[in-house]
Design an enzyme around this catalytic site. Structure first.
Site, short mmCIF file in Angstrom:
data_model
loop_
_atom_site.label_atom_id
_atom_site.label_comp_id
_atom_site.label_asym_id
_atom_site.label_seq_id
_atom_site.Cartn_x
_atom_site.Cartn_y
_atom_site.Cartn_z
CG HIS A 124 5.31 -4.10 -8.53
ND1 HIS A 124 4.19 -4.70 -8.01
CD2 HIS A 124 5.32 -2.84 -8.01
CE1 HIS A 124 3.54 -3.86 -7.22
NE2 HIS A 124 4.22 -2.73 -7.19
CG ASP A 161 4.66 -1.52 -1.57
OD1 ASP A 161 5.69 -0.83 -1.50
OD2 ASP A 161 3.73 -1.29 -2.37
CG HIS A 163 1.31 -0.50 -5.09
ND1 HIS A 163 2.18 0.44 -4.57
CD2 HIS A 163 0.35 0.19 -5.76
CE1 HIS A 163 1.76 1.65 -4.91
NE2 HIS A 163 0.65 1.53 -5.63
CG ASP A 248 3.69 2.12 -0.93
OD1 ASP A 248 3.70 1.28 -0.02
OD2 ASP A 248 3.98 1.83 -2.11
#
Length: 313
Positions: A124, A161, A163, A248
């Site tokens: 990120h 991931d 995200h 995740d």
């Protein structure tokens, strides 16, 4: 063995507030599982090119701002997702160190799978901003390092991931020499990663996003691998495959909303290792991103790493 794990004990020095999900125990659980499984682990220590490698990806003003914020005792930087502690600077640099060590080792032979077991995560982090638990974009720094230090002409990064890796995409989206592909939950944090985001300028077509709705599981991900990801990688023909490994998407993760099984993470390792064998002499550099179920992280990491190792030629 053709798989080796690189880590750095300094990664545990990044301390977070009570109740924050990105805790040192995440890495401790992963390393404990990998050690019990007999996988070779190297506590790699500082890399001589870390400063230059970070500066090639991140704005030097941001790097100084991060260091100053930690030294002055600030509690957060940029957003409330990015807590700081006295050890955060050492930990963030250590994560980069281990990724660079992993990249060096992977390029030293054929069919080498290198896994950087690190925290804080990185995908990120933007050029000039910390975001989403991430301070330096570990996988992006490794990708650019492979280009400049090892002369790699085409680098592919696959991010699974839960995200979307906004920082990684934005750092390379105007380039044709780095292919970024992500499969992720959408709509979800950080709000990027739509199907229409395909890169810009010279990089149009070198970004590929496959957003999936919450509740997607093994079958949906398998279709993405088979029908979209693997054919796209074959067309790009990378010289090394980098992977942002997020656990995740696991069905019981407290942060994500997907339904992926333990067996699927092993399958993904085998599939990625197999495509690397076909396209780039088996060279894989993987870096740990998210994954917040402390009870499952050990098994998930072992399953994925053994999948990578099992596929080695």
């Amino acid at each position: 063995m053709s798989l080796r794990v690189f880590t750095d004990s300094r990664c545990l020095e990044h301390v977070v507030p009570y109740g924050f999900p990105e805790v040192p125990a995440r890495l401790e659980r992963i390393l404990s599982g990998l050690e019990s499984a007999g996988l070779p682990i190297e506590d790699s220590g500082p890399h001589p090119q870390t400063d230059a490698a970070i500066a090639a990806v991140h704005d030097p003003i941001y790097v100084r701002r991060l260091e100053d914020a930690i030294e002055s005792g600030q509690a957060f930087i940029d957003t409330g997702d990015n807590p700081l502690s006295p050890g955060s600077w050492r930990a963030a640099r250590a994560a980069v160190d281990a990724c660079l060590r992993a990249a060096d080792w992977a390029m030293g032979g054929v069919a080498r799978r290198a896994v950087a077991a690190v925290r804080p995560p990185g995908h990120h982090a933007e050029r000039s901003m910390a975001m989403g638990f991430c301070y330096f974009n570990n996988i992006a720094v490794a990708a650019e390092y492979l280009r400049t230090a090892h002369g790699v002409q085409r680098v592919a990064i696959f991010d699974f991931d839960v995200h979307h890796g906004n920082g990684t995409q934005h750092l390379f989206e105007d380039r044709s020499d780095v292919f970024y592909a992500s499969v992720h939950q959408h709509p979800f944090y950080p709000g990027t990663g739509s199907l229409e985001e395909r890169g810009r300028d010279a990089g149009v077509g070198a970004t590929m996003n496959v957003p999936l709705p919450a509740g997607s599981g093994d079958d949906e991900y398998a279709k993405v691998f088979e029908k979209i990801l693997l054919p796209s990688l074959r067309r790009f023909r990378p010289e090394v495959l980098l992977v942002s490994v997020g656990f995740d998407a696991w069905r019981a993760d407290p942060v994500g909303g997907m339904l992926v099984s333990l067996e699927a993470f092993a399958d993904w390792g085998r599939w990625l290792g197999g495509i690397a064998d076909d396209l780039c002499s088996g060279r894989v550099v993987a870096s740990i991103e998210g994954g917040y179920d402390l009870d499952a992280l050990s098994d998930l990491a072992v399953a994925h790493c053994q999948g990578l190792a099992d596929s080695a030629s």
